[in-house]
Design an enzyme around this catalytic site. Sequence first.
Site: not given
Ligand code: NAP
Length: 472
Positions: A246, A281
């Site tokens: 997602e 998102c």
């Molecule tokens: P993110 O930076 O991608 O982080 C999401 C999760 O992934 C966090 O728990 C993060 O951990 C972890 N993560 C980071 N680097 C990783 C890696 N190399 N390997 C595995 N896991 C890793 O996203 P965010 O800034 O928290 O959230 C914003 C994003 O989420 C936006 O792009 C938004 O559109 C998307 N989103 C999508 C939906 C949907 O339902 N489609 C809903 C909400 C948000 P750490 O925090 O420890 O870095």
Amino acid sequence: MDHPYYVAGSWVSDGEVLEVRSPFRDNLVGRTFRPPERVVEEAIQKAGAAFDETRALPTYRKTNLLKRIASGVEERRNSFAELIAKEAGKPIRLAHGEVNRAIRTFTEAAEECSRLYGEILPLDVGEAAEGKVGFTRYFPVGPVLAITPFNFPLNLVAHKLAPAIAAGCSVILKPSSETPLTALLLAKVIDEAGALRGSLSVLPLEGGRAMELVGRTDFKKVTFTGSAAVGWRLKERAWDKKVTLELGGNAAVILHSDWSEWDRAVDRIVFGGYAYSGQVCISVQRIFVQEEIYNRFVDFFVEKVKGLRAGDPLSESTDIGPMITAGEASRVESWVDEAVEGGARVLVGGKRDGIFYHPTVLTGARSGMKVVDEEVFGPVTALFPYQHFEDAIRAVNDSKFGLQAGVYTRDMRLARKAFQELEVGGVIVGDIPTFRVDRMPYGGVKNSGIGREGLRYAIREMCEPRLLVLAQ
Ligand code: NAP
């Protein structure tokens, strides 16, 4: 102040300290810990062992557990909302909305649990299968690894744990490092509700370490909500298991000239563009307005955006809180600056104030600019006039993302055309793309992900159908 993390039914404070600070004024909200390798290994082993029990749970026990969790969240409603406002910087009114959704999510999982129907297959369509009948039934896939982002620290965690419980899977959750405390409070509620020991661990690991887990054969399913950059990399490593992604988007809304309920549409588009500073998102990022009404819309819209109140997330009157980190606020600033250098015009906003970015409206932005092509994930919208409805559809589709789109028209022919032609996971006619209730199948196409959440769909994504053939 210390929040132990949850390992298969036990609370553990072992490991390097992780300080969780409020984005607003940088206050310390609490401390948790980064689980060391040994503890992670223990959680994985216990999730594997617990699966033998969770897979065998009768439906009524899962239903009752999910209902008790919903009640537990309800009882702690205010604690959850305050914690979300503090650690995520989400305005408290929205934080309360998130808590309501989470209660609904667990309630709905309790209901959907009993609707996990299979099929009866009349196989005897040819001689080879004469006398044979087939049945399918859904069985839980195995231990699940779930990874969640910061922006809905409760409800997006609920969207992983509720379907896992309903499906009969054990689960290890890795919450965002920005907002792990809400997930730990939810683990407490689940623990008190009587979840099977070992069936859940909540490990505040850092992202890179979670990536190492993705490749482990112990997990049969990885479900990830977060950025496209991380999500697609993760899928490469998870080649041998089921994956739900997602991811993000640059959602669009089309406002056609036949839509007469202006006030409500503008209010909704302002909400969609700026709620939680656009860190959603399906935030409205691109706004396409039919040219006959474009100028009127711009005046009205900008006036409303100017009325948004920035402030303390804990205040009931705050519309706009801080960005999640100062780095994110600077990134948004640099993207808007880049657009302005390329010829875009700022109608309102365009400024950063420390960790706050002012609600910003742009005109004259175009493809090739990050504020159009990429996911801004900040309080920035770009306005575009169009002449024909077809032009707007083409422009919405001119994106590498495809989560949801909103279309304001009263013309059924155009609504059906939008449904037919928009390359997205969901078309919302008469409202913004930001509309979501947790009964909907929710997810994206293109770079926005694969698979669908929403309880009914997420439960199935945590199961495999198994076929039984009975011969006479
Ligand atoms: P993110 O930076 O991608 O982080 C999401 C999760 O992934 C966090 O728990 C993060 O951990 C972890 N993560 C980071 N680097 C990783 C890696 N190399 N390997 C595995 N896991 C890793 O996203 P965010 O800034 O928290 O959230 C914003 C994003 O989420 C936006 O792009 C938004 O559109 C998307 N989103 C999508 C939906 C949907 O339902 N489609 C809903 C909400 C948000 P750490 O925090 O420890 O870095």
